[in-house]
Design a protein around this motif. Structure first.
Motif, PDB file in Angstrom:
ATOM      1  N   THR A 115      30.630  39.302  36.682  1.00  0.00           N
ATOM      2  CA  THR A 115      31.114  38.589  37.861  1.00  0.00           C
ATOM      3  C   THR A 115      29.928  37.880  38.507  1.00  0.00           C
ATOM      4  O   THR A 115      28.870  38.492  38.693  1.00  0.00           O
ATOM      5  CB  THR A 115      31.756  39.585  38.861  1.00  0.00           C
ATOM      6  N   SER A 137      32.442  32.063  46.569  1.00  0.00           N
ATOM      7  CA  SER A 137      33.509  32.654  45.765  1.00  0.00           C
ATOM      8  C   SER A 137      32.927  33.581  44.703  1.00  0.00           C
ATOM      9  O   SER A 137      31.780  33.416  44.291  1.00  0.00           O
ATOM     10  CB  SER A 137      34.301  31.566  45.032  1.00  0.00           C
ATOM     11  N   SER A 138      33.766  34.529  44.266  1.00  0.00           N
ATOM     12  CA  SER A 138      33.378  35.392  43.142  1.00  0.00           C
ATOM     13  C   SER A 138      34.229  35.017  41.946  1.00  0.00           C
ATOM     14  O   SER A 138      35.443  34.791  42.101  1.00  0.00           O
ATOM     15  CB  SER A 138      33.694  36.846  43.461  1.00  0.00           C
ATOM     16  N   VAL A 139      33.607  34.969  40.805  1.00  0.00           N
ATOM     17  CA  VAL A 139      34.316  34.602  39.581  1.00  0.00           C
ATOM     18  C   VAL A 139      34.026  35.639  38.501  1.00  0.00           C
ATOM     19  O   VAL A 139      32.864  35.913  38.195  1.00  0.00           O
ATOM     20  CB  VAL A 139      33.877  33.199  39.079  1.00  0.00           C
ATOM     21  N   GLU A 140      35.097  36.208  37.953  1.00  0.00           N
ATOM     22  CA  GLU A 140      34.925  37.216  36.902  1.00  0.00           C
ATOM     23  C   GLU A 140      35.217  36.583  35.551  1.00  0.00           C
ATOM     24  O   GLU A 140      36.321  36.101  35.301  1.00  0.00           O
ATOM     25  CB  GLU A 140      35.888  38.378  37.175  1.00  0.00           C
ATOM     26  N   ILE A 175      38.447  32.902  32.470  1.00  0.00           N
ATOM     27  CA  ILE A 175      38.257  33.349  33.851  1.00  0.00           C
ATOM     28  C   ILE A 175      39.357  34.335  34.231  1.00  0.00           C
ATOM     29  O   ILE A 175      40.518  33.964  34.407  1.00  0.00           O
ATOM     30  CB  ILE A 175      38.139  32.148  34.810  1.00  0.00           C
ATOM     31  N   ALA A 176      38.942  35.595  34.320  1.00  0.00           N
ATOM     32  CA  ALA A 176      39.914  36.671  34.523  1.00  0.00           C
ATOM     33  C   ALA A 176      40.400  36.709  35.959  1.00  0.00           C
ATOM     34  O   ALA A 176      41.562  37.025  36.223  1.00  0.00           O
ATOM     35  CB  ALA A 176      39.265  38.005  34.155  1.00  0.00           C
ATOM     36  N   ARG A 177      39.505  36.406  36.904  1.00  0.00           N
ATOM     37  CA  ARG A 177      39.855  36.561  38.317  1.00  0.00           C
ATOM     38  C   ARG A 177      38.906  35.713  39.153  1.00  0.00           C
ATOM     39  O   ARG A 177      37.718  35.637  38.836  1.00  0.00           O
ATOM     40  CB  ARG A 177      39.641  38.040  38.662  1.00  0.00           C
ATOM     41  N   ILE A 178      39.456  35.135  40.211  1.00  0.00           N
ATOM     42  CA  ILE A 178      38.561  34.525  41.190  1.00  0.00           C
ATOM     43  C   ILE A 178      38.939  35.022  42.582  1.00  0.00           C
ATOM     44  O   ILE A 178      40.095  35.360  42.843  1.00  0.00           O
ATOM     45  CB  ILE A 178      38.542  32.971  41.168  1.00  0.00           C
ATOM     46  N   SER A 179      37.957  35.086  43.437  1.00  0.00           N
ATOM     47  CA  SER A 179      38.227  35.442  44.818  1.00  0.00           C
ATOM     48  C   SER A 179      37.442  34.455  45.653  1.00  0.00           C
ATOM     49  O   SER A 179      36.225  34.323  45.490  1.00  0.00           O
ATOM     50  CB  SER A 179      37.764  36.888  45.029  1.00  0.00           C
ATOM     51  N   TYR A 182      39.182  28.015  45.054  1.00  0.00           N
ATOM     52  CA  TYR A 182      39.228  27.326  43.754  1.00  0.00           C
ATOM     53  C   TYR A 182      38.576  25.944  43.865  1.00  0.00           C
ATOM     54  O   TYR A 182      37.764  25.556  43.027  1.00  0.00           O
ATOM     55  CB  TYR A 182      40.690  27.209  43.315  1.00  0.00           C
TER      56      TYR A 182
END
Ligand SMILES: Cc1cn([C@H]2C[C@H](O)[C@@H](COP(=O)(O)OP(=O)(O)OP(=O)(O)O)O2)c(=O)[nH]c1=O
Length: 204
Positions: A115, A137-140, A175-179, A182
């Motif tokens: 991440t 933002s966090s990007v996994e 990209i599994a997840r973003i918080s 976008y």
């Protein structure tokens, strides 16, 4: 009320995102026959021990200063100027735009299965007022094996993008997840941008 904003950016994505919220804009970018006093590569150098947060905000401020000087040099109509900068941070490392395919490969290997954060700063100069905002933002990322990395690099998409990927492109498959935001990851956080434009008197 202002009728338009200057967008000091070469990035077509930023222009698109501004369009999305119905803001009329004109591009204010460096031109070949109008050499900028400051070399853009020098402008994007990370200072020793500088944090990603400080870095992205400082570079955005420098881009805005350069754009103000450009407007004055060209004697253009006065209007607010907007610019922004995006950077990727992984732990203590700052990942800018890859300079080669090899570097793009290294960045993607580093991001694979981890991440990271994407920081985008925006700055607006309206008369003597400077309004700024920061989106984090966090990007996994899923694990990418070396064949997948090679194929992605061969697509050409990583070049010109911070962290060597585009969330809006093929990289989305990993990209599994973003918080966070976008649009901020793409280069211009729409919510934060709307707020600074509103504070400068734009009707949104
Ligand atoms: C992480 C990520 C970055 N990017 C892009 C956004 C930015 O255009 C680029 C980061 O480089 P920047 O230096 O922020 O911007 P730029 O040089 O492309 O444009 P400007 O003229 O405004 O200085 O990476 C994506 O398009 N998608 C993504 O998922």
């Amino acid at each position: 009320m202002h009728s338009f904003v200057y967008l000091a950016s070469q990035s077509p994505r930023r222009s698109q995102l501004l369009e999305q919220i119905g803001i009329a804009h004109r591009l204010l970018v460096a031109q070949d026959h109008d050499p900028e006093p400051q070399d853009p590569e020098a402008l994007e150098q990370v200072l020793p021990r500088e944090s990603a947060t400080d870095y992205v905000q400082r570079v955005t401020g420098l881009k805005l200063d350069a754009a103000i000087a450009r407007l004055q040099r060209r004697g253009l109509e006065q209007a607010p100027i907007l610019c922004s900068d995006t950077t990727v941070s992984l732990g203590r490392h700052i990942l800018g735009k890859p300079e080669s395919q090899e570097q793009a490969r290294e960045m993607l290997q580093a991001l694979s299965g981890k991440t990271h954060r994407v920081l985008t700063a925006v700055a607006l100069q309206s008369g003597r007022k400077r309004l700024t905002s920061l989106s984090v933002s966090s990007v996994e990322f899923a694990v990418m094996d070396s064949a997948q990395i090679d194929a992605y690099v061969a697509s050409g998409e990583p070049m010109g993008k911070a962290g060597a990927y585009g969330v809006q492109g093929r990289a989305a498959a990993y990209i599994a997840r973003i918080s966070g935001s976008y649009s901020g990851i793409m280069g211009l956080p729409v919510f934060e941008t709307a707020n600074v434009l509103r504070a400068a008197g734009f009707a949104i």
